[in-house]
Design a protein around this motif. Structure first.
Motif, PDB file in Angstrom:
ATOM      1  N   ALA A 188       0.823  -1.212   0.000  1.00 53.52           N
ATOM      2  CA  ALA A 188       0.000   0.000   0.000  1.00 53.52           C
ATOM      3  C   ALA A 188       0.855   1.257   0.000  1.00 53.52           C
ATOM      4  N   ALA A 189       2.055   1.163   0.571  1.00 55.60           N
ATOM      5  CA  ALA A 189       2.966   2.313   0.601  1.00 55.60           C
ATOM      6  C   ALA A 189       3.794   2.429  -0.671  1.00 55.60           C
ATOM      7  N   GLY A 190       3.624   1.468  -1.578  1.00 55.89           N
ATOM      8  CA  GLY A 190       4.344   1.527  -2.848  1.00 55.89           C
ATOM      9  C   GLY A 190       5.714   0.888  -2.822  1.00 55.89           C
ATOM     10  N   LEU A 191       5.989   0.062  -1.814  1.00 54.33           N
ATOM     11  CA  LEU A 191       7.289  -0.578  -1.691  1.00 54.33           C
ATOM     12  C   LEU A 191       7.309  -1.915  -2.423  1.00 54.33           C
ATOM     13  N   GLU A 192       8.460  -2.247  -3.050  1.00 54.05           N
ATOM     14  CA  GLU A 192       8.680  -3.610  -3.501  1.00 54.05           C
ATOM     15  C   GLU A 192       8.838  -4.501  -2.272  1.00 54.05           C
ATOM     16  N   THR A 193       8.626  -5.802  -2.464  1.00 57.17           N
ATOM     17  CA  THR A 193       8.639  -6.695  -1.311  1.00 57.17           C
ATOM     18  C   THR A 193       9.463  -7.940  -1.572  1.00 57.17           C
ATOM     19  N   SER A 194      10.059  -8.439  -0.493  1.00 60.53           N
ATOM     20  CA  SER A 194      10.766  -9.714  -0.517  1.00 60.53           C
ATOM     21  C   SER A 194      10.414 -10.473   0.752  1.00 60.53           C
ATOM     22  N   LEU A 195      10.275 -11.784   0.651  1.00 61.28           N
ATOM     23  CA  LEU A 195      10.052 -12.631   1.812  1.00 61.28           C
ATOM     24  C   LEU A 195      11.242 -13.575   1.957  1.00 61.28           C
ATOM     25  N   ASP A 196      11.790 -13.653   3.176  1.00 60.72           N
ATOM     26  CA  ASP A 196      12.894 -14.558   3.475  1.00 60.72           C
ATOM     27  C   ASP A 196      12.364 -15.816   4.141  1.00 60.72           C
ATOM     28  N   LEU A 197      12.731 -16.967   3.588  1.00 58.45           N
ATOM     29  CA  LEU A 197      12.319 -18.261   4.116  1.00 58.45           C
ATOM     30  C   LEU A 197      13.543 -19.090   4.487  1.00 58.45           C
ATOM     31  N   ILE A 198      13.371 -19.984   5.457  1.00 56.07           N
ATOM     32  CA  ILE A 198      14.415 -20.932   5.858  1.00 56.07           C
ATOM     33  C   ILE A 198      13.828 -22.335   5.785  1.00 56.07           C
ATOM     34  N   TYR A 199      14.572 -23.248   5.173  1.00 56.83           N
ATOM     35  CA  TYR A 199      14.109 -24.636   5.125  1.00 56.83           C
ATOM     36  C   TYR A 199      15.146 -25.559   5.767  1.00 56.83           C
ATOM     37  N   GLY A 200      14.658 -26.717   6.224  1.00 57.48           N
ATOM     38  CA  GLY A 200      15.549 -27.703   6.835  1.00 57.48           C
ATOM     39  C   GLY A 200      15.632 -27.610   8.342  1.00 57.48           C
ATOM     40  N   THR A 201      14.726 -26.867   8.961  1.00 53.42           N
ATOM     41  CA  THR A 201      14.691 -26.783  10.421  1.00 53.42           C
ATOM     42  C   THR A 201      14.449 -28.174  11.011  1.00 53.42           C
ATOM     43  N   PRO A 202      15.148 -28.542  12.082  1.00 53.37           N
ATOM     44  CA  PRO A 202      14.894 -29.848  12.700  1.00 53.37           C
ATOM     45  C   PRO A 202      13.410 -30.042  13.004  1.00 53.37           C
ATOM     46  N   GLY A 203      12.873 -31.170  12.544  1.00 51.87           N
ATOM     47  CA  GLY A 203      11.473 -31.477  12.777  1.00 51.87           C
ATOM     48  C   GLY A 203      10.525 -30.951  11.718  1.00 51.87           C
ATOM     49  N   GLU A 204      11.012 -30.152  10.776  1.00 52.47           N
ATOM     50  CA  GLU A 204      10.152 -29.648   9.704  1.00 52.47           C
ATOM     51  C   GLU A 204       9.952 -30.739   8.654  1.00 52.47           C
ATOM     52  N   SER A 205       8.710 -31.050   8.345  1.00 53.42           N
ATOM     53  CA  SER A 205       8.413 -32.038   7.306  1.00 53.42           C
ATOM     54  C   SER A 205       8.386 -31.360   5.935  1.00 53.42           C
ATOM     55  N   LEU A 206       8.387 -32.183   4.910  1.00 55.44           N
ATOM     56  CA  LEU A 206       8.270 -31.637   3.554  1.00 55.44           C
ATOM     57  C   LEU A 206       6.929 -30.932   3.390  1.00 55.44           C
ATOM     58  N   GLU A 207       5.898 -31.457   4.031  1.00 54.22           N
ATOM     59  CA  GLU A 207       4.592 -30.821   3.951  1.00 54.22           C
ATOM     60  C   GLU A 207       4.592 -29.478   4.671  1.00 54.22           C
ATOM     61  N   ASP A 208       5.299 -29.387   5.803  1.00 53.44           N
ATOM     62  CA  ASP A 208       5.441 -28.102   6.498  1.00 53.44           C
ATOM     63  C   ASP A 208       6.063 -27.066   5.565  1.00 53.44           C
ATOM     64  N   TRP A 209       7.086 -27.485   4.849  1.00 48.35           N
ATOM     65  CA  TRP A 209       7.783 -26.578   3.933  1.00 48.35           C
ATOM     66  C   TRP A 209       6.861 -26.165   2.785  1.00 48.35           C
ATOM     67  N   ARG A 210       6.060 -27.093   2.309  1.00 47.63           N
ATOM     68  CA  ARG A 210       5.100 -26.763   1.258  1.00 47.63           C
ATOM     69  C   ARG A 210       4.112 -25.701   1.753  1.00 47.63           C
ATOM     70  N   VAL A 211       3.647 -25.858   2.991  1.00 48.30           N
ATOM     71  CA  VAL A 211       2.718 -24.878   3.577  1.00 48.30           C
ATOM     72  C   VAL A 211       3.360 -23.491   3.613  1.00 48.30           C
ATOM     73  N   SER A 212       4.624 -23.432   3.991  1.00 46.85           N
ATOM     74  CA  SER A 212       5.309 -22.129   4.054  1.00 46.85           C
ATOM     75  C   SER A 212       5.447 -21.517   2.670  1.00 46.85           C
ATOM     76  N   LEU A 213       5.801 -22.324   1.686  1.00 49.00           N
ATOM     77  CA  LEU A 213       5.912 -21.808   0.313  1.00 49.00           C
ATOM     78  C   LEU A 213       4.559 -21.313  -0.193  1.00 49.00           C
TER      79      LEU A 213
END
Length: 428
Positions: A188-213
């Motif tokens: 809304a303020a006219g800024l470009e945007t970027s989102l930072d993600l981390i994968y491979g956290t202990p206990g994170e499943s592939l499905e968890d990662w899919r949800v984040s993506l």
């Protein structure tokens, strides 16, 4: 706590450069010049993080959030004096990046004041990219508008994950529902945007990662960074893994998650331009980070910040109190420095160019005077063909062309998973 700094050679009290650097400055006049601004404050320390960051309890006497903007500005003013004394050609800033830590723990007005002083001291090129990182909990519509009005062009949100249990393992305290709210405020303020993600956290499943993506893509940001978790020695997470409280990192699991990220991001219209970074268009790539990968120059301001200018690297003292004390007396906050030797120049050129979408220009690499001085063997068509045969670099790019008369080494998807191995095979 953050790791220790390298020693290096001492930095003079006035911050002046060695003669070899002063002599090389004119030849760098056309290279981009960036500014990195380190804001070292966090509300809590994340268990995986070894960045140079401090909570309020860590600061102790001699440093505070309230006084920090003035201290930071003092370093910017010192930088301008040092560059002028060295006879450096005037170079306006092409990029500015506020990182940390959590820059938006400072009032937006303070970030605006720092940026304004940088503009007064150095000037900005037309269309300069001005980015700040932010915790999603610290961005409101009012904050985003103040930043945009001050000249910021881009907001990089530390999302990391959309799954509460994963955020808990990372010791991230933000509310995942605030990510789309903060993103919408930036838009809304006219800024470009970027989102930072981390994968491979202990206990994170592939499905968890899919949800984040999926959650990230639902925001439709301009840019996504997807980093594999690295467990650094000395962090709380490393201690938990050592004690068996968390499972260790699984490289095969991380590879599967990278493949899923590439599949989903590509399908949504994002193109990789660096192994861990994806953008909707060439214009939405992070130009500041590209400066690092393309051997440009930047001044790093703030405690523990690193700088690079014409082959000289230096780094500041780490603790905000020591940093403030140096600048209060007009002394450089530099802790140590080094002039890159031929081996470092050649290896970094190879390693960093390989990580980007355009790849390594073999003729440019073979023509490096530092490589010749080291007596290293050039990369040959035979070597490139073997990497093509192994599925690690793109066949079409490896062929000679008018723009790359000896071909380019551009990583395939398999090559991106094995980028370090490709570097080792090409290294002199």
């Amino acid at each position: 706590m953050p790791g220790t700094l390298p020693l290096g050679d001492p930095v003079p009290a006035d911050g002046s450069f060695p003669s070899a650097v002063r002599e090389a400055l004119d030849a760098r006049a056309d290279k981009p010049f960036g500014l990195y601004v380190h804001i070292p404050f966090c509300s809590v320390r994340c268990g995986y993080c070894d960045f140079n960051t401090y909570t309020a309890e860590d600061l102790g006497p001699g440093a505070s959030r309230a006084s920090y903007p003035d201290t930071l500005i003092a370093e910017l003013e010192l930088a301008a004096r040092v560059l002028e004394a060295a006879g450096a050609p005037q170079r306006r800033l092409s990029t500015v990046f506020f990182g940390g830590g959590t820059p938006t723990l400072l009032p937006a007005e303070d970030l605006a004041r720092i940026l304004t002083r940088a503009r007064e001291l150095f000037g900005f090129v037309p269309g300069a990219e001005i980015t700040t990182e932010a915790n999603p909990d610290t961005v409101s519509p009012e904050t985003a508008q103040i930043l945009a009005d001050a000249g910021f062009t881009r907001l990089s949100l530390g999302m990391q994950s959309a799954v509460p249990k994963v955020l808990q393992v990372l010791d991230r305290t933000h509310n995942p529902s605030n990510v789309p709210k903060a993103h919408a405020a930036a838009r809304a303020a006219g800024l470009e945007t970027s989102l930072d993600l981390i994968y491979g956290t202990p206990g994170e499943s592939l499905e968890d990662w899919r949800v984040s993506l999926e959650a990230a893509l639902s925001c439709a940001p301009d840019h996504v960074s997807a980093y594999s978790l690295i467990v650094e020695e000395g962090t709380a997470m490393a201690a938990k893994i050592r004690r068996g409280e968390l499972p260790d990192i699984d490289p095969d699991d991380q590879a599967d998650k990278y493949l899923l990220a590439d599949e989903m991001l590509s399908a949504a219209g994002y193109d990789w331009y660096e192994v861990s970074n994806f953008a909707t268009a060439e214009t939405t790539r992070s130009r500041h980070n590209l400066n690092y990968w393309l051997d440009s120059d930047w001044w790093g301001a703030g405690p523990g910040a690193h700088s690079h200018l014409a082959g000289l690297r230096w780094w500041n003292v780490k603790h905000p109190a020591a940093y403030a004390q140096r600048l209060a007396t007009g002394t450089s906050p530099g802790h140590g420095r080094e002039l890159l030797d031929d081996e470092a120049v050649v290896l970094e050129h190879l390693m960093l160019r390989l990580r980007i979408r355009e790849g390594l220009d073999v003729a440019e690499y073979n023509g490096l005077p530092q490589r010749a001085r080291r007596g290293g063997e050039p990369i040959t068509a035979k070597v490139l063909n073997q990497l093509v045969s192994d599925g690690l670099i793109e066949e079409q790019a490896a062929h000679a062309s008018s723009s790359a008369p000896e071909g380019r080494a551009v990583l395939t998807l398999k090559g991106r998973l094995l980028a370090d191995a490709v570097t080792r095979r090409l290294a002199p």
